[in-house]
Structure formats: structure tokens, C-alpha cells
Design an enzyme around this catalytic site. Structure first.
Site, short mmCIF file in Angstrom:
data_model
loop_
_atom_site.label_atom_id
_atom_site.label_comp_id
_atom_site.label_asym_id
_atom_site.label_seq_id
_atom_site.Cartn_x
_atom_site.Cartn_y
_atom_site.Cartn_z
N SER A 135 -18.37 -59.25 -35.73
CA SER A 135 -17.19 -58.68 -35.07
C SER A 135 -16.78 -57.41 -35.80
O SER A 135 -16.73 -57.36 -37.03
CB SER A 135 -16.05 -59.69 -35.02
OG SER A 135 -15.72 -60.16 -36.31
N GLY A 143 -13.88 -55.50 -34.81
CA GLY A 143 -12.53 -55.14 -34.43
C GLY A 143 -12.51 -54.30 -33.17
O GLY A 143 -13.16 -54.63 -32.16
N GLY A 145 -15.67 -53.35 -31.19
CA GLY A 145 -16.45 -54.32 -30.45
C GLY A 145 -17.17 -55.31 -31.34
O GLY A 145 -16.63 -55.79 -32.33
N GLY A 159 -10.62 -63.30 -33.32
CA GLY A 159 -11.95 -63.67 -33.78
C GLY A 159 -12.34 -65.07 -33.34
O GLY A 159 -13.51 -65.35 -33.03
N ASP A 160 -11.35 -65.98 -33.31
CA ASP A 160 -11.61 -67.35 -32.86
C ASP A 160 -11.94 -67.37 -31.37
O ASP A 160 -12.80 -68.15 -30.92
CB ASP A 160 -10.41 -68.24 -33.15
CG ASP A 160 -10.00 -68.18 -34.62
OD1 ASP A 160 -10.88 -67.98 -35.46
OD2 ASP A 160 -8.81 -68.34 -34.92
#
Length: 315
Positions: free
Chosen positions: A226, A228, A231, A257-258
Site C-alpha cells: 500500500s 497511500g 495507490g 489499510g484494513d
């Protein structure tokens, strides 16, 4: 395919919104709310919002387990948590409304011994078998060794389950140092977590790609990094892709993120090819940004977001 998430260090996330965060100053909160959470809990909530049956397990302090029990019941999640004496930790998240940045203050979690770990292992054994998918997510309590995820991954893999790991630091390093047949099937580090594992800065996308490819060649079937607002990068035997999110109104970055992990799991559940899996994962993350807490918008909105996500091959 049964889906189960594990959260060994859950938390009640208390988010305080400030006009602006100025260290050393007195602040007046614009708003405050609390969410029962932890990475595995958040992943389960997003999967349930998407409409997939999911079980959640881990360890909760019985003195304040009610918010978790209420949340899981409201989402229709199979609650298989082990309760022990004490309180689940509360984490403080300071949201700067002027920048959209969130400052996290994470407190120590519950400490517990081998008997509690055995109880969790028994739940996982009951919930997983060949073809099932388990998500191991979040930090570990201080009382557990950094090899905890590595050992659980090995057990799950022996039963034929697919393992998605979202961890960092020594816990991630230990899991990635396991033998090839005991590695997780998929991981989702962010750039900083990947830099920690690599032991060097990864300033350019090419640097991130090199590190992700090294992990994929070493036996991780799917590596998602990830990035941020930039993308996410996806590397598998199908190649390497970068997925770029559409412009999104941000209500809260907490749990984005989850949600990305949940989108990965939903894509693996449906056996999507890599481009469509990348679109779904980014759509989950973008959809969650428009909501507070671990909540997704409706399926139609997620599918519309997926259609707006640009996916490009990288090399």
C-alpha cells in the site's frame, strides 16, 4: 471457502477531530467517537458489509468486551473471540481536520499466557481447513514472541488453508523467514513496513517493486504494497501492477489499510485475476475513506469505484 480473521491485540479506537494539531498547545475537540476495532476486526467488518460470511477470533478483555460483541452482532459476524480477565486497550487517534492527517497513540495491549494462545489455536483449528482463508492481522501483545504469526501460519498451511498476513516489524520478519512451505500466501505491507524488512529506504516505485518481487520469488504468492494516496502495488505470478485510486472525499483514513486487505480477501474468495483483484482492493479502500469506522458503502458504490480505478503494468 470459509473466511476467518484473527486479532490478537484488538483496541477500542477513540478518534478525536481537531481543527488543527499543534504540538504543545491546548486543543478543543471538534468531535469524538469510539469504534471497537483492531486490524482483523476491521477486515471482518468490511467483508461482512460486502456480504461475505466471516468469523472473527482473537482475545478480548471481558471488562469492556461489550462494544466488540455488539459490533460483531450488528454486522452478522460469527463471534469466536476468547475472553480473558481485564480490559482491551484503547487507542487514541488525533485527526487534524486542516490536513486530513491522523496521529496515532497506541497503548499496550492485554498480556496473556500459553493457555490463552492454545484456546485461540483451538478456535482457528475449528474454523479452518483445506481451501479456507485466514487473515492474521495487527500487532502482537508484548507477552507473545515475534514468531507467533510464523507458527500460526505454519499450522494453518498444514491444514490446507490460505493465509493472508498483515503485520509489521519483527512479527513480519519472522513470518517471512519461515521455510517456503510455511510462508503466508499473501501479505500487505505499506512502504515503511517493506523498508523495515528490506533494511533500506525504498524511495522510488522501482525500489518498492524490486523488494516486492524478491518476496514473491521467495514464495509469497501475492504481495500487495500500500502506497497511500499513490495507490498500491500488486505482484504475483501474473506480473506486477500499480492501481491508482480515484479522487475521494476523505471522512477518515482510520482503517483504510484494513479495507484494502478485506478487498484482497474478497478478490481471492472470488478468484479474480490480478487486475480485477487490484481494482476491488483499491475500491474497498477508497469506499472506506468516505466513512468513519470500519464501514463500507453499498456494493453498487464499491463496484462503481472499481470501475474508476486505473490499473497499469509496471516493470
Amino acid at each position: 471457502m470459509r473466511l476467518v480473521t484473527l486479532t490478537l491485540n484488538p483496541a477500542i479506537d477513540q478518534t478525536v477531530t481537531l481543527d488543527a494539531l499543534t504540538p504543545g498547545s491546548v486543543h478543543r475537540a471538534r468531535s469524538v467517537w469510539a469504534d471497537a476495532g483492531g486490524k482483523g476486526v476491521n477486515v471482518a467488518c468490511c467483508l461482512a458489509d460486502w456480504g461475505l460470511p466471516v468469523a472473527a477470533t482473537g482475545v478480548l478483555g471481558q471488562d469492556n468486551a461489550a462494544p466488540f460483541a455488539q459490533l460483531l452482532a450488528a454486522k452478522g459476524i460469527d463471534d469466536r473471540f476468547v475472553w480473558i480477565p481485564g480490559e482491551t486497550r484503547t487507542n487514541l487517534k488525533l485527526l487534524d481536520a486542516s490536513t486530513g492527517d491522523t496521529t496515532d497513540i497506541n497503548l499496550p495491549g492485554l498480556e496473556f499466557g500459553p493457555s490463552t494462545v492454545e484456546a485461540v489455536r483451538a478456535v482457528l483449528a475449528d474454523l479452518t481447513g483445506a481451501g479456507d482463508l485466514a487473515v492474521l492481522a495487527g500487532s502482537l501483545p508484548r507477552s507473545l514472541g515475534p514468531d507467533t504469526y510464523a507458527r500460526l501460519t505454519a499450522e494453518l498451511r498444514r491444514r490446507g488453508a490460505c493465509v493472508v498476513l498483515d503485520a509489521s516489524g519483527p512479527a513480519l520478519a519472522a513470518a517471512l523467514a519461515a521455510g517456503r512451505d510455511r510462508l503466508p500466501d499473501a501479505i500487505k505491507p505499506n512502504r515503511h513496513e517493506l523498508e523495515e524488512w528490506a533494511g533500506r529506504p525504498l524511495p522510488a516505485l522501482a525500489d518498492v517493486l524490486d523488494a516486492a518481487r524478491a518476496l514473491q520469488r521467495g514464495g509469497i504468492a501475492l504481495v500487495c504494497v500500500s502506497l497511500g494516496a499513490e495507490g498500491a502495488l500488486f505482484v504475483s505470478s501474473e506480473g506486477a501492477l500499480r492501481a491508482l485510486p480515484p479522487p475521494t472525499r476523505v471522512a477518515s483514513t482510520v482503517g483504510a489499510g484494513d479495507a484494502l486487505v478485506a478487498g484482497l480477501v474478497a478478490g481471492l474468495h472470488d478468484r479474480l485475476d490480478l487486475p480485477d483483484l487490484a481494482r476491488r482492493a483499491l475500491a474497498f479502500a477508497a469506499g472506506k475513506l468516505s466513512r468513519t469506522g470500519a464501514n463500507l458503502p453499498g456494493r453498487a458504490e464499491i463496484e462503481a469505484l472499481a470501475g474508476e480505478i486505473r490499473v497499469e503494468r509496471v516493470s
